[in-house]
Design an enzyme around this catalytic site. Sequence first.
Site, PDB file in Angstrom:
ATOM      1  N   PRO A   1       0.831  -1.211   0.000  1.00  0.00           N
ATOM      2  CA  PRO A   1       0.000   0.000   0.000  1.00  0.00           C
ATOM      3  C   PRO A   1       0.861   1.256   0.000  1.00  0.00           C
ATOM      4  CG  PRO A   1      -0.668  -1.549   1.726  1.00  0.00           C
ATOM      5  CD  PRO A   1       0.643  -2.026   1.203  1.00  0.00           C
ATOM      6  N   PRO A   2       0.280   2.393  -0.329  1.00  0.00           N
ATOM      7  CA  PRO A   2       1.049   3.649  -0.295  1.00  0.00           C
ATOM      8  C   PRO A   2       1.544   3.967   1.110  1.00  0.00           C
ATOM      9  CG  PRO A   2      -1.012   3.932  -1.501  1.00  0.00           C
ATOM     10  CD  PRO A   2      -1.086   2.601  -0.851  1.00  0.00           C
ATOM     11  N   GLY A   3       2.776   4.470   1.183  1.00  0.00           N
ATOM     12  CA  GLY A   3       3.318   4.930   2.453  1.00  0.00           C
ATOM     13  C   GLY A   3       3.967   3.858   3.300  1.00  0.00           C
TER      14      GLY A   3
ATOM     15  N   GLY B   1       6.837   2.317   2.662  1.00  0.00           N
ATOM     16  CA  GLY B   1       8.294   2.402   2.652  1.00  0.00           C
ATOM     17  C   GLY B   1       8.968   1.671   1.518  1.00  0.00           C
ATOM     18  N   LYS B   2       8.309   1.519   0.376  1.00  0.00           N
ATOM     19  CA  LYS B   2       8.916   0.802  -0.745  1.00  0.00           C
ATOM     20  C   LYS B   2      10.116   1.564  -1.305  1.00  0.00           C
ATOM     21  CE  LYS B   2       4.984   0.733  -2.930  1.00  0.00           C
ATOM     22  NZ  LYS B   2       4.117   1.277  -1.863  1.00  0.00           N
TER      23      LYS B   2
ATOM     24  N   HIS C   1     -26.850  12.553  19.055  1.00  0.00           N
ATOM     25  CA  HIS C   1     -26.429  11.707  17.934  1.00  0.00           C
ATOM     26  C   HIS C   1     -25.141  10.946  18.290  1.00  0.00           C
ATOM     27  CE1 HIS C   1     -26.072  10.828  13.522  1.00  0.00           C
ATOM     28  NE2 HIS C   1     -24.799  10.675  13.875  1.00  0.00           N
ATOM     29  N   GLU C   2     -24.127  11.667  18.730  1.00  0.00           N
ATOM     30  CA  GLU C   2     -22.860  11.011  19.071  1.00  0.00           C
ATOM     31  C   GLU C   2     -23.004  10.151  20.325  1.00  0.00           C
ATOM     32  OE1 GLU C   2     -20.533  10.984  16.991  1.00  0.00           O
ATOM     33  OE2 GLU C   2     -21.355  12.560  15.700  1.00  0.00           O
TER      34      GLU C   2
ATOM     35  N   HIS D   1     -24.310   6.761  19.202  1.00  0.00           N
ATOM     36  CA  HIS D   1     -23.214   5.928  18.683  1.00  0.00           C
ATOM     37  C   HIS D   1     -22.386   5.350  19.831  1.00  0.00           C
ATOM     38  CE1 HIS D   1     -23.858   6.702  14.501  1.00  0.00           C
ATOM     39  NE2 HIS D   1     -23.601   8.011  14.569  1.00  0.00           N
TER      40      HIS D   1
ATOM     41  N   ASP E   1     -23.891   7.858   7.946  1.00  0.00           N
ATOM     42  CA  ASP E   1     -24.043   6.590   8.655  1.00  0.00           C
ATOM     43  C   ASP E   1     -24.887   5.615   7.836  1.00  0.00           C
ATOM     44  OD1 ASP E   1     -22.639   7.633  10.809  1.00  0.00           O
ATOM     45  OD2 ASP E   1     -24.440   8.467  11.708  1.00  0.00           O
TER      46      ASP E   1
END
Length: 636
Positions: A197-199, A201-202, A418-419, A422, A494
């Site tokens: 995946p990107p990031g 360290g390739k 709302h929060e 959750h 959501d």
Amino acid sequence: MSTTVKTILFWVALLLTAVLLYQVVQRTSGNKDEELAFSKFLQEVQREPTGVKDVTISDSDIRGKLANGQTFKTVLPMEYPELIKILDAKGITIRGEHPTQSPWITALMSWAPFIFIIGFWIFFMRQMQSGGNKALSFGKSRARLLTAHQKKVTFKDVAGVEEAKEELQEIIDFLKEPQKFQKLGGRIPKGVLLVGPPGTGKTLLARGIAGEANVPFFSISGSDFVEMFVGVGASRVRDLFEQGKKNAPCIIFIDEIDAVGRHRGAGLGGGHDEREQTLNQLLVEMDGFESNEGVILIAATNRPDVLDPALLRPGRFDRRVVVARPDVKGREGILAVHVRKIPLNEDVDISVIARSTPGFSGADLANLVNEAALNAAGMNQKTVMQNDFEMAKDKVLMGVARKSMLITEKEKRVTAYHEGGHALVAAMTEGADPLHKVTIIPRGMALGVTQQLPVDDRHTYPRNYLEGRLAIMMGGRLAEELFLGTMTTGAGNDIEQATELARKMVCQFGMSSLGPMTFGKQEEQIFLGREIAQHRDYSEQTAIAIDEEVRHFVISGYDRAKSILTDHREALIRIAEALLERESLDAADIQLLIAGEPLEERRTPPPKPEPTKPTPAPAKVVRPTPTFPQERPSPA
């Protein structure tokens, strides 16, 4: 000596040479006039018949021709106004001229056009032959040779990818001691493909190989091969491998090889595409009639699925090294590398930070450390403390707090419930990721955020976990309905995520009553590199059944969340009121509120950290997985 100084010296030398050449030509060309003393000149004028035929006067210079045809020149020693009368009385032809210019100016004016033309031609030819992106160097490779003067990166600077380092260590050992492998008939791989995946360290890993191997290292990007001119990419590939053969043994690194290595025949330009010509030449150079002994090709990509199969076969890219996201131990090693030059406070525990950041790549961790250092500098601290890392993590995960955003009390109350919905459903759902933080402070694009972080790195997800996720996503909408008697647009994201997850459970994961089958195939345009359509490979009756199963999963989650919120009404009210009062709550605060116990004053999170009293880091916190993002907007 710089190039500018050399150019200036070149033009000065060219100008001086031209002037000197002009002087030499002037002195050697034509007949020289005889120098005649002025007294002799007067004698020739007074003689009968006169010995002077004609004269030309220019200021104090007199040139003329004697009666015998000899030309002469002389100079007036002083003003002599009677000279004109004497010459006229003798019938001598008299001419006048303007004073002549300096020989230097005359030479410059006469030779200036030729100097300009010659200099421009020489300059243009030198520019065309100097390489780089000049006019006649399109076919030259733009690979950069890593020299010893540049900052060297070794495997000590690369952490979190131990398995990849072990595989690549064989390449380095072969370059250092080829006889060790050749005496047993071994052949070093011709190519190594770094996939991840990107990031992760390739590119850094490739730089580490260059630092460890101590051999010439050429680096180039896949996009450097392709130009607007046809055939340039193939020419640059040939030139790149020619440079490699001259410097063998060496390493050639191509970053983002998918720019030229995509499937052939899928481009929008037809079969004779410029990228295909470049890829064909690359295939021939890697394993064709000519051998490239000692030239090892290393390439990196995060899209191995779009590469041409001929590029991936043994003999070209013999090895595929997966550079995955680091685990807990790998993240701790990466953090240790990045905090080397950062003064840390005594309370900083790298292992706690590593455990609280699963799913972070090497680039994410580097950004986290940098944000923590910037936060500490902004607070005028001398060291970076644990609380700085916590604030940096919140900023990376949830976005920057938008404290200047004006929100009405009504909207703030809706966001709090709302929060709170959750958070309560997440806390009461068995097997769900532990809560980390709940806030109604606007961050990023959301008015409020409920953040869950897994205990450990997750690679697979059981069905009960996904069903719990659906219930948690429905908790916000249900809290608005049950306690405020309203529905807002804040639950839009959501509902979208819940529907998408339920459809994946049916169509991709085979978790529904339709059985272990997949429905629909993603059609991907390789040239564009993205999914642009979904092929429907099922009947209309099956489509109806899929919709019913998706609805069943979503409604089941909805009913489950409704049951939890109904059974714990008082707990939700306490959480919402606490959010309205303090704006942010952590996991311990939520547990105290559910149990009906008062919040401890020391747990009130200040808007800005105090350097002398850092807030302790939460015990097991992790980043939300990319598949199921935790950030959700609250009511708009």
